[in-house]
Scaffold this motif. Structure first.
Motif, PDB file in Angstrom:
ATOM      1  N   ALA A 240       0.865  -1.185   0.000  1.00  0.00           N
ATOM      2  CA  ALA A 240       0.000   0.000   0.000  1.00  0.00           C
ATOM      3  C   ALA A 240       0.897   1.229   0.000  1.00  0.00           C
ATOM      4  N   VAL A 241       0.714   2.094  -0.966  1.00  0.00           N
ATOM      5  CA  VAL A 241       1.491   3.341  -1.030  1.00  0.00           C
ATOM      6  C   VAL A 241       0.517   4.509  -1.062  1.00  0.00           C
ATOM      7  N   ASN A 242       0.889   5.592  -0.416  1.00  0.00           N
ATOM      8  CA  ASN A 242      -0.006   6.756  -0.355  1.00  0.00           C
ATOM      9  C   ASN A 242       0.738   8.032  -0.706  1.00  0.00           C
ATOM     10  N   PHE A 243      -0.009   8.956  -1.292  1.00  0.00           N
ATOM     11  CA  PHE A 243       0.508  10.280  -1.616  1.00  0.00           C
ATOM     12  C   PHE A 243      -0.519  11.308  -1.171  1.00  0.00           C
ATOM     13  N   THR A 244      -0.046  12.463  -0.746  1.00  0.00           N
ATOM     14  CA  THR A 244      -0.951  13.578  -0.487  1.00  0.00           C
ATOM     15  C   THR A 244      -0.798  14.584  -1.618  1.00  0.00           C
ATOM     16  N   PHE A 245      -1.916  15.111  -2.073  1.00  0.00           N
ATOM     17  CA  PHE A 245      -1.844  16.118  -3.127  1.00  0.00           C
ATOM     18  C   PHE A 245      -1.147  17.378  -2.634  1.00  0.00           C
ATOM     19  N   ARG A 246      -1.166  17.569  -1.340  1.00  0.00           N
ATOM     20  CA  ARG A 246      -0.448  18.716  -0.774  1.00  0.00           C
ATOM     21  C   ARG A 246       1.036  18.617  -1.099  1.00  0.00           C
ATOM     22  N   ASP A 247       1.598  17.394  -0.998  1.00  0.00           N
ATOM     23  CA  ASP A 247       3.005  17.200  -1.342  1.00  0.00           C
ATOM     24  C   ASP A 247       3.215  17.194  -2.854  1.00  0.00           C
ATOM     25  N   LEU A 248       2.291  16.597  -3.583  1.00  0.00           N
ATOM     26  CA  LEU A 248       2.435  16.516  -5.039  1.00  0.00           C
ATOM     27  C   LEU A 248       2.453  17.897  -5.690  1.00  0.00           C
ATOM     28  N   ASN A 249       1.834  18.872  -5.029  1.00  0.00           N
ATOM     29  CA  ASN A 249       1.788  20.226  -5.587  1.00  0.00           C
ATOM     30  C   ASN A 249       3.174  20.821  -5.804  1.00  0.00           C
ATOM     31  N   PHE A 250       4.168  20.296  -5.106  1.00  0.00           N
ATOM     32  CA  PHE A 250       5.509  20.867  -5.204  1.00  0.00           C
ATOM     33  C   PHE A 250       6.340  20.224  -6.307  1.00  0.00           C
ATOM     34  N   ILE A 251       5.743  19.340  -7.055  1.00  0.00           N
ATOM     35  CA  ILE A 251       6.425  18.765  -8.220  1.00  0.00           C
ATOM     36  C   ILE A 251       6.095  19.641  -9.423  1.00  0.00           C
ATOM     37  N   ASN A 252       7.094  20.272  -9.982  1.00  0.00           N
ATOM     38  CA  ASN A 252       6.864  21.242 -11.051  1.00  0.00           C
ATOM     39  C   ASN A 252       7.591  20.877 -12.339  1.00  0.00           C
ATOM     40  N   LYS A 253       7.840  19.586 -12.555  1.00  0.00           N
ATOM     41  CA  LYS A 253       8.480  19.134 -13.788  1.00  0.00           C
ATOM     42  C   LYS A 253       7.936  17.754 -14.128  1.00  0.00           C
ATOM     43  N   PRO A 254       8.102  17.316 -15.373  1.00  0.00           N
ATOM     44  CA  PRO A 254       7.655  15.970 -15.736  1.00  0.00           C
ATOM     45  C   PRO A 254       8.314  14.918 -14.854  1.00  0.00           C
ATOM     46  N   VAL A 255       7.573  13.869 -14.539  1.00  0.00           N
ATOM     47  CA  VAL A 255       8.057  12.853 -13.614  1.00  0.00           C
ATOM     48  C   VAL A 255       7.442  11.521 -14.000  1.00  0.00           C
ATOM     49  N   THR A 256       8.077  10.429 -13.631  1.00  0.00           N
ATOM     50  CA  THR A 256       7.506   9.099 -13.868  1.00  0.00           C
ATOM     51  C   THR A 256       6.819   8.612 -12.601  1.00  0.00           C
ATOM     52  N   LEU A 257       5.910   7.668 -12.767  1.00  0.00           N
ATOM     53  CA  LEU A 257       5.256   7.092 -11.599  1.00  0.00           C
ATOM     54  C   LEU A 257       6.277   6.386 -10.711  1.00  0.00           C
ATOM     55  N   ARG A 258       7.256   5.746 -11.338  1.00  0.00           N
ATOM     56  CA  ARG A 258       8.316   5.086 -10.569  1.00  0.00           C
ATOM     57  C   ARG A 258       9.020   6.095  -9.658  1.00  0.00           C
ATOM     58  N   GLU A 259       9.342   7.258 -10.208  1.00  0.00           N
ATOM     59  CA  GLU A 259      10.020   8.291  -9.410  1.00  0.00           C
ATOM     60  C   GLU A 259       9.129   8.775  -8.271  1.00  0.00           C
ATOM     61  N   LEU A 260       7.829   8.926  -8.543  1.00  0.00           N
ATOM     62  CA  LEU A 260       6.910   9.360  -7.489  1.00  0.00           C
ATOM     63  C   LEU A 260       6.897   8.381  -6.324  1.00  0.00           C
ATOM     64  N   ILE A 261       6.819   7.087  -6.674  1.00  0.00           N
ATOM     65  CA  ILE A 261       6.767   6.071  -5.619  1.00  0.00           C
ATOM     66  C   ILE A 261       8.046   6.071  -4.808  1.00  0.00           C
ATOM     67  N   LEU A 262       9.192   6.108  -5.481  1.00  0.00           N
ATOM     68  CA  LEU A 262      10.474   6.038  -4.776  1.00  0.00           C
ATOM     69  C   LEU A 262      10.778   7.314  -4.014  1.00  0.00           C
ATOM     70  N   LYS A 263      10.173   8.428  -4.427  1.00  0.00           N
ATOM     71  CA  LYS A 263      10.388   9.697  -3.721  1.00  0.00           C
ATOM     72  C   LYS A 263       9.929   9.587  -2.272  1.00  0.00           C
ATOM     73  N   LYS A 264       8.828   8.858  -2.063  1.00  0.00           N
ATOM     74  CA  LYS A 264       8.294   8.712  -0.710  1.00  0.00           C
ATOM     75  C   LYS A 264       8.604   7.349  -0.107  1.00  0.00           C
ATOM     76  N   HIS A 265       8.808   6.344  -0.972  1.00  0.00           N
ATOM     77  CA  HIS A 265       9.017   4.972  -0.490  1.00  0.00           C
ATOM     78  C   HIS A 265      10.311   4.423  -1.098  1.00  0.00           C
ATOM     79  N   GLY A 266      11.422   5.082  -0.793  1.00  0.00           N
ATOM     80  CA  GLY A 266      12.704   4.699  -1.364  1.00  0.00           C
ATOM     81  C   GLY A 266      13.138   3.295  -1.013  1.00  0.00           C
ATOM     82  N   HIS A 267      12.614   2.755   0.098  1.00  0.00           N
ATOM     83  CA  HIS A 267      13.002   1.409   0.517  1.00  0.00           C
ATOM     84  C   HIS A 267      12.459   0.329  -0.416  1.00  0.00           C
ATOM     85  N   LEU A 268      11.618   0.719  -1.379  1.00  0.00           N
ATOM     86  CA  LEU A 268      11.051  -0.263  -2.311  1.00  0.00           C
ATOM     87  C   LEU A 268      11.860  -0.381  -3.599  1.00  0.00           C
ATOM     88  N   SER A 269      12.983   0.319  -3.702  1.00  0.00           N
ATOM     89  CA  SER A 269      13.690   0.420  -4.980  1.00  0.00           C
ATOM     90  C   SER A 269      14.093  -0.945  -5.539  1.00  0.00           C
TER      91      SER A 269
END
Length: 881
Positions: A240-269
């Motif tokens: 189970a992985v979770n994101f808050t839109f409050r945090d996502l608002n600070f992403i201001n460039k193209p990104v992959t879903l993989r990068e999003l997941i690892l940004k918060k859940h780096g232990h899953l790499s």
């Protein structure tokens, strides 16, 4: 993964059998070619690279293989190449594959173990992050566990964004009661049933969880993660992985879903590939869609399908919710009702409403908060007598505020709160008393800190901001840490080169309160938010400042000035008298013009200054309260005003307010002063119809026009009105358009002129009246009172007044409400006989122009499309004239 882990047992069977045979390598490769294509296609990439490294094939051969489209063609090409190289190369190839197959088998077992270890490690991380409930303004060291918190869910047949309009916080209490009572429209579910199959349907993959501000949506997410990490529920998911839109608002460039997941859940790499290959075992939670700064950009023409593909954030989020990206994953989105129209709801398979506390749970909360069941129940009983306080308590975040205020009131000698501003002023005092350094309480520094916090809130409100970086506070030097920690939430966000602390007020209404506090006591403002020109430049929409205005009125009241003077050593504001003059003038103008007035009445209520009523002397008293779902607070505000202003009521419009029988009973003394009463677009049940009938039968009744259109009236209800009107001597017009009344009931009703001389018209457009009956009603005695279709014989003034009311209402309605309302109006017009009237052509032209303007400014895609369809319907009618 677990049981889904790919096994290598049985793989390489053909080549392993070759080891036990006497066949030559080349002949074996030819006779077993079909089996080999099946066995080798999964490993062709690794085998052809290994063959190149061991110089079994040349670089040209390698390029020829990889150039082929598809793994099976690549295997065939490689076998053709080996066939040309001779027996020795064929034997080397066979041994190479056997070695590769054994290695893959060992790696697969190792990966399975790593996957299982990864599941446990991930659950450990989630448990550490979500072990305790974060509570508003808790003291250092305080912990609140989930066993002390309540989360209720209500499964409904659709979202309720239309019903909960502006000021959803205040309307929710009544909605909570209504949802509890509508048993046929709901299914109660437990939290662990959220993802289960219900009513023999498939298990949902896309779930929308909505609820008003402070109701516990984020706590709901935390609870799911906590229970998943504890392995007490949700065994269908591995991760189970979770994101808050409050945090996502600070992403201001193209990104992959993989990068999003690892940004918060780096232990899953190291196992993310396995997770993304088994997405049916993945739960993704997107929390706080209403805070997403790109919430209006999910209407996509192109989608993202690959988690490794870079894209702008709205494309990723939209592709996830629509099921184009990770279609087998379960996606949960939480949001306040105000923006769910921007969510592609056609993809949502389950709609859930978080309903907050029940009445029993409010009492239990009081008992736990005060640590004494008897004392807690006594306080609860006193709160239940106050509609305002009790309505707030349905929302968990504000139940804590109310409890804190009442607890602090006993030690600080504060009067019992009567208004919303009272609650927030006392909340401010209680927090300053118990959550800041005691030496600062009576110090001027504390007042400067509160005003600095107010300036931050005010400037953020002007810019439509609820989030700001910690370094933004550098321009507010008078803000000590304990003040910041008491009223602001802090979130740590990983940026490109470092982590940043993001701050927000613990609740948006608290930001509005501090903004009003600053406005009330600041002499020189850089931008005056009350100025219409400033509002236009800053794109401040109607309703955005409603709560700010109520807080401002309350803060400029004598009651609040006394509290703040006593506890903050704050001088009275110089703006109080000017504000009262503005408020009374605004109420008078709105009463005379019939404009929407509810927020001004709330502001008057916040003043708690009865003598202000003496200044309210309009020429006519017209109260437009339409399209605002009545809460107990609203009802208190209305009765407060009517009890002070003792005038005849020219018009009272309570259209689409969900008024109930209890409200109407208590309003009856005031309704007897009313000339025009509009109660349409409410669910007028038998009890409510009974109250209306008693009102009509009352000897004090002065009502001349009564509107009950689009109120789900049946024949039985209509005939109850018929009986009551036999004893009424005042009613001239009864509007019951758009209901479910049949010709049979109308036939019985049509002899009403025998009993009353006042009633002239009963307007029945859009009821169950066939065309034949329309003609019959015009031919028989007493039928002239029945108006079942638009007939020129009644005169243009008669119909123009009705249309003016409709058009005026459209002007003040929101976009979504316009679609709903005009669709009902159109269904009534569509049965009209007189299609060639020139003034009907004018109507359709006016609607077309109005819808065109709204379509241009509408930012909600699905609402815009519905308005465009409605516009076409009216254009078609226009073409027939």
């Amino acid at each position: 993964m677990g049981e889904e882990t790919v096994s290598c047992e049985g793989e390489g069977t053909a080549l392993i059998n070759w080891q036990n045979s006497r066949a030559s390598p080349l002949s074996f490769l030819k006779t077993q070619r079909g089996n080999l294509v099946d066995e080798l296609e999964a490993y062709i990439d690794g085998i052809v690279q290994q063959a190149l490294r061991e110089t079994l094939i040349s670089k040209d051969d390698y390029e020829d293989v990889v150039y082929e489209r598809g793994p099976r063609k690549q295997v065939r090409k490689l076998l053709d190449i080996i066939d040309c190289l001779g027996e020795e190369s064929a034997a080397r190839f066979c041994y190479l594959f056997i070695q590769h197959s054994k290695l893959k088998k060992e790696r697969s077992k190792s990966n399975a173990n790593e996957y299982l270890k990864g599941i446990q490690k991930h659950k450990d991380v989630l448990l550490r992050r979500n072990d305790c409930l974060k509570y508003y303004n808790c003291r250092h060291g305080e912990k609140f566990y989930f066993s002390d918190h309540f989360v209720n869910l209500l499964l409904v047949k659709g979202h309720y964004s239309l019903e909960i309009k502006k000021n959803e916080l205040l309307t929710f209490g009544q909605q909570r009661i209504g949802l509890q009572s509508q048993k046929e429209e709901r299914v109660d579910i437990k939290l662990e049933q959220l993802f289960q199959k219900l009513c023999d349907r498939k298990s949902p993959k896309k779930i929308l969880v909505s609820g008003v501000a402070g109701i516990g949506k984020t706590v709901f997410v935390q609870k799911i993660l906590h229970d998943f990490a504890n392995t007490t529920a949700y065994e269908n998911f591995d991760f189970a992985v979770n994101f808050t839109f409050r945090d996502l608002n600070f992403i201001n460039k193209p990104v992959t879903l993989r990068e999003l997941i690892l940004k918060k859940h780096g232990h899953l790499s190291h196992i993310l590939d396995d997770i993304l290959n088994n997405t049916e075992k993945l739960l993704m939670i997107l929390d706080g869609f209403d805070e997403f700064k790109f919430y209006s950009q999910l209407d996509l023409d192109q989608y993202i399908y690959d988690p490794n593909e870079e894209a702008e954030l709205p494309h990723l989020v939209g592709s996830l919710i629509k099921g184009e990206l990770l279609p087998e994953a379960t996606i949960v989105v939480t949001s306040r009702p105000t923006v769910v129209n921007h969510i592609p709801v056609d993809s949502i398979e389950r709609f859930v409403v978080i309903t907050g506390f029940s009445e029993r749970e409010i009492e239990e909360y009081f008992q736990k908060f005060y640590g004494d069941c008897i004392y807690g129940s006594d306080i609860f009983d006193s709160v239940r007598q106050n509609y305002f306080l009790f309505t707030l308590c349905y929302i968990p975040a504000f139940c804590w505020i109310v409890c804190s205020v009442l607890k602090g009131s006993t030690t600080l000698q504060i009067d019992q709160p009567k208004t919303m501003t009272d609650i927030y002023c006392h909340y401010l005092v209680v927090i300053l008393k118990h959550h800041t350094r005691q030496s600062c309480v009576a110090n001027k520094t504390l007042l400067e800190a509160v005003l600095s916090l107010g300036r931050l809130a005010y400037q953020s409100l002007l810019q439509h901001q609820t989030l700001f970086y910690e370094h933004d506070l550098e321009t507010f030097p008078n803000l000590p840490c304990d003040i910041i920690n008491s009223f602001l939430d802090k979130t740590c966000v990983q940026e490109l080169v470092a982590t940043e602390n993001i701050l927000s007020f613990t609740h948006f209404t608290i930001q509005e309160f501090f903004a009003a506090f600053y406005y009330a006591h600041e002499v020189e403002l850089s931008h005056d938010i009350m100025d219409n020109g400033v509002q236009s430049r800053l794109f401040i929409s109607p309703g955005y400042l409603d709560l700010f205005n109520r807080f401002l009125s309350g803060l400029l009241s004598v009651r609040s000035q006394n509290v703040l003077s006593k506890h903050l050593k704050l001088d009275a504001s110089r703006k109080s008298e000017a504000y009262r003059s503005w408020l009374t003038k605004s109420i008078i103008e709105n009463c005379e013009n019939g404009c929407y007035i509810f927020n001004q009445l709330h502001c008057l209520f916040e003043q708690q200054m009865d003598c202000l009523a003496e200044r309210i002397t309009p020429v006519t008293l017209r109260l437009n309260l339409s399209d605002n779902i009545f809460s107990p607070i609203d009802f208190d505000v209305l009765t407060y005003f009517l009890s002070l202003v003792n005038m005849d009521i020219e018009e009272l419009d309570m259209t689409a307010t969900q008024v109930n029988a209890q409200y109407l009973k208590q309003l009856q003394p005031y309704l007897n002063r009313c000339t025009k009463l509009w109660l349409g677009e409410n669910n007028l049940d038998k009890e409510l119809i009974g109250v209306i009938c008693k009102l009509l039968e009352s000897p004090d009744c002065r009502i001349k026009e009564l509107g009950l259109g689009w109120a789900q009236l049946e024949d039985e209800d209509f005939l109850e009105l018929y009986k009551a009107l036999k004893n009424n001597k005042t009613l001239i017009q009864l509007w019951v358009e758009g209901n479910n009344i049949s010709s049979k009931a109308i036939e019985q009703f049509s002899d009403i002129p025998l009993f009353t001389s006042s009633l002239q018209h009963v307007i029945l457009l859009g009821n169950r009246v066939p065309a034949q009956s329309l003609s019959e009603f015009k031919e028989k005695p007493y039928r002239n009172v029945i108006v079942a279709h638009i007939d020129e014989s009644f005169g243009i003034d008669f119909w123009q007044g009705w249309w003016d009311w409709i058009f005026q209402r459209c002007k003040i309605c929101g976009d979504e409400k316009i679609v709903s309302f005009l669709t009902k109006v159109f269904s009534g017009l569509n049965v009209c006989n007189e299609r060639n009237t020139s003034w009907m052509r004018t109507w359709y032209t006016e609607v077309d122009n109005l819808l065109e303007l709204r379509i241009r400014s509408c930012s909600v895609t699905n609402i815009k499309k519905r308005m465009q369809s409605l516009q076409q319907m009216f254009i078609q009618q226009l073409s027939r004239h």
